[in-house]
Design a protein around this motif. Structure first.
Motif, PDB file in Angstrom:
ATOM      1  N   SER A   3       0.838  -1.204   0.000  1.00 38.23           N
ATOM      2  CA  SER A   3       0.000   0.000   0.000  1.00 38.23           C
ATOM      3  C   SER A   3       0.867   1.245   0.000  1.00 38.23           C
ATOM      4  CB  SER A   3      -0.910   0.037   1.226  1.00 38.23           C
ATOM      5  OG  SER A   3      -1.812  -1.023   1.197  1.00 38.23           O
ATOM      6  N   CYS A   7       0.907   3.936  -2.945  1.00 39.86           N
ATOM      7  CA  CYS A   7       0.568   5.304  -2.556  1.00 39.86           C
ATOM      8  C   CYS A   7       1.643   6.280  -3.007  1.00 39.86           C
ATOM      9  CB  CYS A   7       0.361   5.376  -1.044  1.00 39.86           C
ATOM     10  SG  CYS A   7      -0.091   7.017  -0.464  1.00 39.86           S
ATOM     11  N   SER A  60       0.159   6.426  10.401  1.00 42.15           N
ATOM     12  CA  SER A  60       0.249   5.526   9.248  1.00 42.15           C
ATOM     13  C   SER A  60      -0.208   4.110   9.590  1.00 42.15           C
ATOM     14  CB  SER A  60       1.672   5.500   8.696  1.00 42.15           C
ATOM     15  OG  SER A  60       2.562   5.006   9.666  1.00 42.15           O
ATOM     16  N   PRO A  63      -5.893   1.812   9.765  1.00 45.50           N
ATOM     17  CA  PRO A  63      -6.328   0.992   8.621  1.00 45.50           C
ATOM     18  C   PRO A  63      -6.741   1.867   7.430  1.00 45.50           C
ATOM     19  CG  PRO A  63      -7.395   0.258  10.636  1.00 45.50           C
ATOM     20  CD  PRO A  63      -6.666   1.521  10.968  1.00 45.50           C
ATOM     21  N   PHE A  64      -6.322   1.487   6.270  1.00 47.50           N
ATOM     22  CA  PHE A  64      -6.621   2.166   5.011  1.00 47.50           C
ATOM     23  C   PHE A  64      -6.051   3.586   4.945  1.00 47.50           C
ATOM     24  CE2 PHE A  64     -10.148  -0.863   5.620  1.00 47.50           C
ATOM     25  CZ  PHE A  64      -9.833  -1.720   4.583  1.00 47.50           C
ATOM     26  N   TYR A  65      -5.023   3.861   5.737  1.00 47.15           N
ATOM     27  CA  TYR A  65      -4.408   5.187   5.736  1.00 47.15           C
ATOM     28  C   TYR A  65      -3.886   5.557   4.352  1.00 47.15           C
ATOM     29  CZ  TYR A  65      -0.858   8.770   6.420  1.00 47.15           C
ATOM     30  OH  TYR A  65      -0.101   9.897   6.306  1.00 47.15           O
ATOM     31  N   TYR A  66      -3.145   4.661   3.737  1.00 45.94           N
ATOM     32  CA  TYR A  66      -2.560   4.957   2.429  1.00 45.94           C
ATOM     33  C   TYR A  66      -3.617   5.021   1.332  1.00 45.94           C
ATOM     34  CZ  TYR A  66       1.882   4.326   4.717  1.00 45.94           C
ATOM     35  OH  TYR A  66       2.946   4.463   5.567  1.00 45.94           O
ATOM     36  N   GLU A  67      -4.643   4.229   1.452  1.00 47.00           N
ATOM     37  CA  GLU A  67      -5.728   4.274   0.472  1.00 47.00           C
ATOM     38  C   GLU A  67      -6.481   5.596   0.570  1.00 47.00           C
ATOM     39  OE1 GLU A  67      -4.981   1.707   2.414  1.00 47.00           O
ATOM     40  OE2 GLU A  67      -4.598   0.060   1.013  1.00 47.00           O
ATOM     41  N   ILE A  68      -6.681   6.072   1.795  1.00 46.31           N
ATOM     42  CA  ILE A  68      -7.348   7.368   2.001  1.00 46.31           C
ATOM     43  C   ILE A  68      -6.478   8.490   1.429  1.00 46.31           C
ATOM     44  CG2 ILE A  68      -8.094   9.018   3.773  1.00 46.31           C
ATOM     45  CD1 ILE A  68      -8.908   6.537   5.477  1.00 46.31           C
TER      46      ILE A  68
END
Length: 173
Positions: A3, A7, A60, A63-68
């Motif tokens: 991820s 990102c 970081s 959960p889903f930090y990089y996707e956000i």
């Protein structure tokens, strides 16, 4: 880990390279509307990058930090959502306008301090280099120490090396 790499790639390509090229095109064509759009984008993106340094360290793990984060960059860039323009007009511009005088004063103060700091460190560096050179010169009498060597030649040797000199009795042809 995957991820994070995806990102970084999305932020690089869609957050920097595509907008940089679009900015180039706006400047080249002298389209004021596009120019203003990309200026707003770069201001918001710079704030995002500054905030990203802190958020990458502290949240970081979320959960889903990089996707956000990827979705946010795409939202900023999208001509349909005009995310950068929206954030700039609603939050960034009013905030900068309110604090513009303080920011300008801080920048002037930082420039003055940085100039003084560079001079101070430059003087210290020159003093250290000069004292190191003096120490090396005074310790130069020991074996293996760094010494300056002055080449010495005798007058006879110089005469023998000159092109117009005929060999004398010291050398036979």
């Amino acid at each position: 880990m995957v991820s994070w790499m995806i990102c970084r790639l999305v932020v690089l390509v869609f957050g920097m390279l595509c907008p940089a090229y679009a900015s180039y095109k706006a400047v080249k064509t002298k389209n004021i509307r596009e120019y203003v759009r990309w200026m707003m984008y770069w201001i918001v993106f710079a704030l995002f990058m500054a905030a990203e340094i802190v958020t990458d360290i502290f949240i970081s793990w979320f959960p889903f930090y990089y996707e956000i984060k990827m979705a946010f960059v795409l939202w900023l860039l999208s001509p349909y959502t005009k995310g950068a323009s929206l954030l700039y007009r609603k939050f960034v511009h009013p905030s900068l306008s309110r604090h513009e005088k303080e920011i300008d004063a801080y920048i002037v103060q930082a420039k003055e301090r940085s100039y003084e700091t560079v001079l101070t460190f430059g003087k210290r560096g020159l003093n250290i280099a000069a004292s190191a050179a003096v120490q090396a010169a005074t310790k130069g009498t020991g074996l293996g120490a760094c010494r300056t060597v002055t080449p010495r030649m005798s007058v006879g040797r110089i005469l023998r090396q000159s092109p117009g000199h005929q060999p004398g009795p010291e050398r036979s042809p």
